[in-house]
Motif scaffolding. Structure first.
Motif, short mmCIF file in Angstrom:
data_model
loop_
_atom_site.label_atom_id
_atom_site.label_comp_id
_atom_site.label_asym_id
_atom_site.label_seq_id
_atom_site.Cartn_x
_atom_site.Cartn_y
_atom_site.Cartn_z
N GLU A 211 0.82 -1.21 0.00
CA GLU A 211 0.00 0.00 0.00
C GLU A 211 0.86 1.26 0.00
O GLU A 211 0.53 2.26 -0.65
CB GLU A 211 -0.92 0.00 1.22
CG GLU A 211 -1.93 -1.13 1.25
CD GLU A 211 -2.85 -1.12 0.04
OE1 GLU A 211 -3.29 -0.02 -0.36
OE2 GLU A 211 -3.13 -2.20 -0.51
N LEU A 212 1.96 1.21 0.73
CA LEU A 212 2.86 2.37 0.79
C LEU A 212 3.69 2.52 -0.47
O LEU A 212 4.24 3.60 -0.74
CB LEU A 212 3.78 2.25 2.01
CG LEU A 212 3.09 2.38 3.37
CD1 LEU A 212 3.98 1.84 4.48
CD2 LEU A 212 2.75 3.84 3.65
N ASN A 213 3.80 1.45 -1.24
CA ASN A 213 4.64 1.44 -2.44
C ASN A 213 3.82 1.58 -3.71
O ASN A 213 4.22 1.15 -4.78
CB ASN A 213 5.46 0.13 -2.48
CG ASN A 213 6.64 0.22 -3.41
OD1 ASN A 213 7.31 1.25 -3.49
ND2 ASN A 213 6.91 -0.87 -4.12
N GLY A 214 2.65 2.20 -3.59
CA GLY A 214 1.83 2.46 -4.77
C GLY A 214 1.25 1.22 -5.42
O GLY A 214 0.97 1.21 -6.62
N GLY A 215 1.07 0.15 -4.63
CA GLY A 215 0.48 -1.07 -5.17
C GLY A 215 1.49 -2.08 -5.65
O GLY A 215 1.11 -3.21 -6.00
N ALA A 216 2.76 -1.73 -5.67
CA ALA A 216 3.81 -2.66 -6.10
C ALA A 216 4.28 -3.48 -4.90
O ALA A 216 4.62 -2.93 -3.85
CB ALA A 216 4.98 -1.91 -6.71
N ALA A 217 4.30 -4.80 -5.07
CA ALA A 217 4.65 -5.69 -3.97
C ALA A 217 6.12 -5.55 -3.57
O ALA A 217 7.00 -5.30 -4.41
CB ALA A 217 4.34 -7.13 -4.35
N LEU A 218 6.37 -5.72 -2.29
CA LEU A 218 7.74 -5.75 -1.75
C LEU A 218 7.87 -6.98 -0.86
O LEU A 218 7.02 -7.23 0.00
CB LEU A 218 8.03 -4.49 -0.92
CG LEU A 218 8.15 -3.17 -1.68
CD1 LEU A 218 8.26 -2.01 -0.68
CD2 LEU A 218 9.36 -3.18 -2.60
N ALA A 219 8.93 -7.75 -1.08
CA ALA A 219 9.17 -8.93 -0.26
C ALA A 219 9.62 -8.51 1.14
O ALA A 219 10.28 -7.48 1.30
CB ALA A 219 10.22 -9.83 -0.90
N PHE A 220 9.28 -9.31 2.15
CA PHE A 220 9.66 -8.97 3.52
C PHE A 220 11.16 -8.80 3.66
O PHE A 220 11.63 -7.88 4.35
CB PHE A 220 9.16 -10.04 4.49
CG PHE A 220 9.46 -9.72 5.93
CD1 PHE A 220 8.62 -8.88 6.66
CD2 PHE A 220 10.60 -10.22 6.55
CE1 PHE A 220 8.91 -8.56 7.99
CE2 PHE A 220 10.89 -9.91 7.88
CZ PHE A 220 10.05 -9.07 8.60
N ASP A 221 11.93 -9.68 3.03
CA ASP A 221 13.39 -9.65 3.19
C ASP A 221 14.04 -8.64 2.25
O ASP A 221 14.90 -8.98 1.44
CB ASP A 221 13.99 -11.04 3.02
CG ASP A 221 13.66 -11.65 1.66
OD1 ASP A 221 12.77 -11.11 0.96
OD2 ASP A 221 14.28 -12.67 1.30
N GLY A 222 13.63 -7.38 2.38
CA GLY A 222 14.21 -6.29 1.60
C GLY A 222 14.36 -5.06 2.47
O GLY A 222 13.86 -5.01 3.60
N LYS A 223 15.05 -4.05 1.95
CA LYS A 223 15.28 -2.86 2.77
C LYS A 223 14.14 -1.85 2.68
O LYS A 223 14.10 -0.89 3.44
CB LYS A 223 16.59 -2.19 2.38
CG LYS A 223 16.59 -1.46 1.05
CD LYS A 223 17.88 -0.69 0.86
CE LYS A 223 17.84 0.19 -0.38
NZ LYS A 223 19.07 1.00 -0.53
N TRP A 224 13.22 -2.05 1.77
CA TRP A 224 12.05 -1.19 1.61
C TRP A 224 12.47 0.28 1.51
O TRP A 224 12.13 1.12 2.36
CB TRP A 224 11.07 -1.39 2.76
CG TRP A 224 10.38 -2.73 2.77
CD1 TRP A 224 10.63 -3.80 1.95
CD2 TRP A 224 9.32 -3.15 3.62
NE1 TRP A 224 9.82 -4.85 2.25
CE2 TRP A 224 8.99 -4.48 3.27
CE3 TRP A 224 8.62 -2.55 4.65
CZ2 TRP A 224 7.99 -5.21 3.91
CZ3 TRP A 224 7.62 -3.27 5.29
CH2 TRP A 224 7.31 -4.57 4.93
N ALA A 225 13.17 0.59 0.45
CA ALA A 225 13.72 1.93 0.24
C ALA A 225 12.64 2.99 0.29
O ALA A 225 11.62 2.91 -0.41
CB ALA A 225 14.46 1.99 -1.09
N GLY A 226 12.84 4.00 1.12
CA GLY A 226 11.94 5.14 1.23
C GLY A 226 10.68 4.90 2.04
O GLY A 226 9.96 5.85 2.35
N ILE A 227 10.40 3.67 2.41
CA ILE A 227 9.15 3.37 3.12
C ILE A 227 9.19 3.86 4.56
O ILE A 227 8.17 4.25 5.13
CB ILE A 227 8.86 1.85 3.08
CG1 ILE A 227 8.76 1.36 1.63
CG2 ILE A 227 7.58 1.53 3.84
CD1 ILE A 227 7.65 1.99 0.84
N GLY A 228 10.38 3.91 5.15
CA GLY A 228 10.49 4.40 6.52
C GLY A 228 10.00 5.83 6.67
O GLY A 228 9.28 6.17 7.62
#
Length: 327
Positions: A211-228
């Motif tokens: 939801e925070l990434n505009g609908g694009a999926a992110l795997a749990f084992d990632g750094k999630w750039a910019g999501i913080g």
């Protein structure tokens, strides 16, 4: 003749004053010094209007004829006598000082001042910069109320859990628990959420990230750039920023998720650290038999990476989640 008389009287008066002062100084010099380390159980943070039972102790000599006088300007009374007192914290948030004077006929006076910050977790002027949604859940275990937000297919607490049935507040200061929530071990966190809610697992966290990434999926084992940055609030305590300053960080606080830097604990609550710099939240999934996964935000990075730590000794925050249809 009259002038000389007055001069003699003035000289005599001066001599008497000097003699009295010298005698007083001599008396002070002959007084003994109290022994022991004076302490009082005054937290560095207090909730506005709360009752406070203060006890002073630590003087090992003398043990009798001690007079304790407290100066508590701004509290429910301005001064009190006794080694143990009960007062009410100020209603107005701010910084306050409590001073204690201990006197004895044969000993020099012992003094100590204690500083404390009074906060009101429910007032924007005291706990500011966060979003309080119009959705509210009441925990029937203790009556605590939590704002929540529907994000995608899930309802998320928008403040950290502060259930006192387990876990510990930062530095064991209850007032900080009212602001930051409590820290829990992974083992405690698994059962800490109220009925109908759960500790989010890796899939729940991925749902939030999508939801925070505009609908694009992110795997749990990632750094999630910019999501913080996207979930963090520029929160304040009495107008002082909770997050340490960094030019690399923005506080976008999408969905009013209200990430705040509650820090963590180690060694089964023997050590508390990183308040103001790190925010940490458990996942319900484990890396192995000894370690559980958690996500974290660091004040100097906009990302929202993951890590793992001891399930039994590491303390992190808890956000509770439920399926949005389960209301």
């Amino acid at each position: 003749m009259t002038e000389n008389k007055w001069l003699r009287l003035a000289s005599l008066s001066l001599m008497l004053i000097l003699a009295f002062a010298c005698k007083k100084d001599e008396e002070e010099d002959t007084k003994l010094y109290m022994e022991g380390a004076l302490v009082a159980n005054i937290p560095t943070y207090l909730i506005a209007g709360q009752d406070l039972d203060i006890k002073a102790e630590g003087i090992s000599k003398p043990v009798d004829s001690l007079t304790y006088k407290w100066f508590t300007k701004g509290f429910s009374v301005d001064s009190l006598f006794g080694s143990e007192i009960i007062i009410k914290a100020p209603v107005k948030p701010g910084d306050y000082t409590i001073s204690l004077y201990i006197t004895h006929p044969r000993y020099s006076t012992k003094t100590q001042s204690f500083n404390t910050t009074v906060v009101n977790p429910n007032a924007d002027t005291s706990f500011g910069g966060v979003v309080r949604s119009d959705k509210l859940f009441e925990d029937n275990r203790d009556g605590a109320k939590y704002n929540y937000a529907t994000i995608g297919t899930l309802d998320w607490f928008t403040f950290n859990l502060n259930w006192k049935g387990s876990g510990k507040p930062y530095l064991l200061i209850e007032a900080l628990g009212e602001l930051y929530g409590r820290l829990y071990t992974w083992e405690e966190a698994k059962t800490a959420c109220p009925e109908g809610w759960r500790l989010p697992d890796n899939k729940d966290w991925e749902n939030l990230a999508k939801e925070l990434n505009g609908g694009a999926a992110l795997a749990f084992d990632g750094k999630w750039a910019g999501i913080g940055s996207k979930v963090s609030a520029k929160a304040t305590i009495n107008s002082v920023n909770m997050w340490k300053y960094s030019p690399n960080f923005q506080y976008l606080n999408q969905f009013g998720w209200n990430a705040i830097p509650a820090g963590n604990s180690t060694g089964s609550y023997r050590t508390f650290l990183n308040r103001g710099e790190y925010a940490t939240w458990w996942s319900a999934d484990q890396k192995d038999n000894n370690n559980g996964f958690y996500r974290f935000i660091y004040f100097d990075s906009p990302d929202f990476p993951y890590n793992f730590a001891s399930k039994s000794t590491f303390g992190a925050s808890v956000r509770c989640v439920r399926d949005a249809s389960a209301k």
